[in-house]
Motif scaffolding. Structure first.
Motif, mmCIF file in Angstrom:
data_model
loop_
_atom_site.group_PDB
_atom_site.id
_atom_site.type_symbol
_atom_site.label_atom_id
_atom_site.label_comp_id
_atom_site.label_asym_id
_atom_site.label_seq_id
_atom_site.Cartn_x
_atom_site.Cartn_y
_atom_site.Cartn_z
ATOM 1 N N VAL A 128 -24.276 15.003 -4.473
ATOM 2 C CA VAL A 128 -23.165 14.238 -3.901
ATOM 3 C C VAL A 128 -23.281 12.755 -4.257
ATOM 4 N N ALA A 129 -24.467 12.196 -4.092
ATOM 5 C CA ALA A 129 -24.666 10.772 -4.356
ATOM 6 C C ALA A 129 -24.381 10.432 -5.815
ATOM 7 N N THR A 130 -24.868 11.258 -6.729
ATOM 8 C CA THR A 130 -24.688 10.967 -8.152
ATOM 9 C C THR A 130 -23.255 11.211 -8.595
ATOM 10 N N ALA A 131 -22.648 12.286 -8.097
ATOM 11 C CA ALA A 131 -21.242 12.542 -8.429
ATOM 12 C C ALA A 131 -20.364 11.394 -7.942
ATOM 13 N N GLY A 132 -20.626 10.915 -6.743
ATOM 14 C CA GLY A 132 -19.857 9.804 -6.208
ATOM 15 C C GLY A 132 -20.029 8.539 -7.023
ATOM 16 N N LEU A 133 -21.265 8.289 -7.463
ATOM 17 C CA LEU A 133 -21.518 7.101 -8.275
ATOM 18 C C LEU A 133 -20.730 7.154 -9.579
ATOM 19 N N VAL A 134 -20.790 8.280 -10.268
ATOM 20 C CA VAL A 134 -20.057 8.421 -11.529
ATOM 21 C C VAL A 134 -18.564 8.270 -11.297
ATOM 22 N N LEU A 135 -18.053 8.868 -10.231
ATOM 23 C CA LEU A 135 -16.626 8.771 -9.925
ATOM 24 C C LEU A 135 -16.220 7.330 -9.627
ATOM 25 N N VAL A 136 -17.041 6.617 -8.870
ATOM 26 C CA VAL A 136 -16.743 5.216 -8.551
ATOM 27 C C VAL A 136 -16.693 4.375 -9.825
ATOM 28 N N ILE A 137 -17.654 4.570 -10.720
ATOM 29 C CA ILE A 137 -17.669 3.806 -11.966
ATOM 30 C C ILE A 137 -16.431 4.130 -12.799
ATOM 31 N N ALA A 138 -16.097 5.424 -12.878
ATOM 32 C CA ALA A 138 -14.950 5.834 -13.687
ATOM 33 C C ALA A 138 -13.635 5.276 -13.155
ATOM 34 N N ARG A 139 -13.531 5.144 -11.843
ATOM 35 C CA ARG A 139 -12.279 4.720 -11.231
ATOM 36 C C ARG A 139 -12.210 3.220 -10.949
ATOM 37 N N ALA A 140 -13.309 2.522 -11.149
ATOM 38 C CA ALA A 140 -13.338 1.083 -10.859
ATOM 39 C C ALA A 140 -12.438 0.328 -11.828
ATOM 40 N N GLY A 141 -11.659 -0.585 -11.302
ATOM 41 C CA GLY A 141 -10.824 -1.412 -12.150
ATOM 42 C C GLY A 141 -11.639 -2.480 -12.852
ATOM 43 N N ALA A 142 -11.027 -3.174 -13.763
ATOM 44 C CA ALA A 142 -11.711 -4.208 -14.531
ATOM 45 C C ALA A 142 -12.333 -5.255 -13.611
ATOM 46 N N SER A 164 -29.982 8.575 -1.273
ATOM 47 C CA SER A 164 -29.218 8.240 -2.479
ATOM 48 C C SER A 164 -30.030 7.604 -3.595
ATOM 49 N N PHE A 165 -30.906 8.390 -4.216
ATOM 50 C CA PHE A 165 -31.535 7.918 -5.446
ATOM 51 C C PHE A 165 -30.451 7.798 -6.528
ATOM 52 N N ALA A 166 -29.745 8.918 -6.785
ATOM 53 C CA ALA A 166 -28.595 8.953 -7.708
ATOM 54 C C ALA A 166 -28.920 8.408 -9.095
ATOM 55 N N ASN A 167 -30.189 8.506 -9.511
ATOM 56 C CA ASN A 167 -30.623 7.852 -10.744
ATOM 57 C C ASN A 167 -31.963 8.428 -11.181
ATOM 58 N N PRO A 168 -32.014 9.184 -12.282
ATOM 59 C CA PRO A 168 -33.294 9.732 -12.746
ATOM 60 C C PRO A 168 -34.343 8.669 -13.047
ATOM 61 N N ALA A 169 -33.923 7.502 -13.551
ATOM 62 C CA ALA A 169 -34.887 6.438 -13.829
ATOM 63 C C ALA A 169 -35.490 5.908 -12.534
ATOM 64 N N ALA A 170 -34.670 5.791 -11.490
ATOM 65 C CA ALA A 170 -35.176 5.331 -10.194
ATOM 66 C C ALA A 170 -36.166 6.338 -9.630
ATOM 67 N N ALA A 171 -35.848 7.626 -9.736
ATOM 68 C CA ALA A 171 -36.772 8.654 -9.261
ATOM 69 C C ALA A 171 -38.086 8.579 -10.028
ATOM 70 N N PHE A 172 -37.989 8.402 -11.338
ATOM 71 C CA PHE A 172 -39.184 8.293 -12.177
ATOM 72 C C PHE A 172 -40.035 7.096 -11.764
ATOM 73 N N GLY A 173 -39.413 5.924 -11.598
ATOM 74 C CA GLY A 173 -40.160 4.725 -11.245
ATOM 75 C C GLY A 173 -40.774 4.807 -9.863
ATOM 76 N N ARG A 174 -40.040 5.368 -8.906
ATOM 77 C CA ARG A 174 -40.535 5.432 -7.530
ATOM 78 C C ARG A 174 -41.721 6.382 -7.388
#
Length: 212
Positions: A128-142, A164-174
């Motif tokens: 849910v967290a990652t899907a929401g993040l991608v959707l927010v980025i895709a729908r964000a205006g300029a 909400s890690f929502a980020n493989p790099a964050a999971a890796f670093g943590r």
């Protein structure tokens, strides 16, 4: 490309230093109150995300996240090989950010996190967290992505059971900090798989909502 890769490395480093460092500071000051520690962790992450996306976005796009790179890299003009380099820079930055946070708080520089995270609820939360993040980025205006991404991640810290890690790099670093924000190595694979699934779902949702 070298400037872009350095921006991705530096941005991910500073993001992980903020996430882990604020977790350590919050836990020390909260005197056992986990809600206060999480609030401190959330606020620092939100502010750091906004600043880093604003300042480094013009250089690299401010992905700081392999899912974001794979979801939007092609649209941003990145060839597949360049996307791989972006991901490598993000992973290296995440590990370096964990080491930096450990150093700032006089902890062993290299350590493994012991905090186990998992179960169906937390895996669903990462989808849910990652899907929401991608959707927010895709729908964000300029020009609105920095504020919207920071706000979304800040809220998702509290409405998802995984924080909400929502980020493989964050999971890796943590994984390299045995602290409030850490995640045990044994928990990583399922988290990253959930994030990948969330990334695919986010792309599908954004396509479904795309203007004709």
């Amino acid at each position: 490309m070298s400037r872009r890769l350095f921006a991705e490395f530096l941005g991910t480093l500073l993001l992980l230093a903020a996430v882990i460092g604020s977790g350590i500071m919050g836990e020390r000051l909260a005197q056992g109150n986990a809600a206060v520690a999480l609030l401190a962790n959330t606020m620092a992450t939100v502010f750091a995300l906004f600043v880093l996306i604003e300042t480094l976005g013009p250089v690299s796009g401010a992905h700081f996240n392999p899912v974001v790179t794979l979801a939007f890299g092609r649209a941003a003009g990145l060839e597949r090989a360049e996307q791989v380099l972006y991901v490598a820079a993000q992973l290296a930055g995440a590990a370096a950010g964990a080491v930096l946070a450990n150093a700032m708080f006089d902890l062993p520089l290299l350590q493994w996190a012991a905090k186990a995270r998992g179960g169906a609820g937390q895996w669903l939360a990462e989808v849910v967290a990652t899907a929401g993040l991608v959707l927010v980025i895709a729908r964000a205006g300029a020009g609105r992505a920095p504020m919207l991404v920071a706000a979304y991640i800040g809220s998702a810290y509290w409405f998802t059971s995984s924080t909400s890690f929502a980020n493989p790099a964050a999971a890796f670093g943590r994984m390299f900090s045995d602290s409030f924000a850490g995640i045990a190595p044994a928990s990583i694979t399922a988290f990253i798989a959930s994030q990948a699934a969330g990334g695919v779902l986010g792309v599908l949702l954004s396509r479904a909502l795309k203007d004709a």
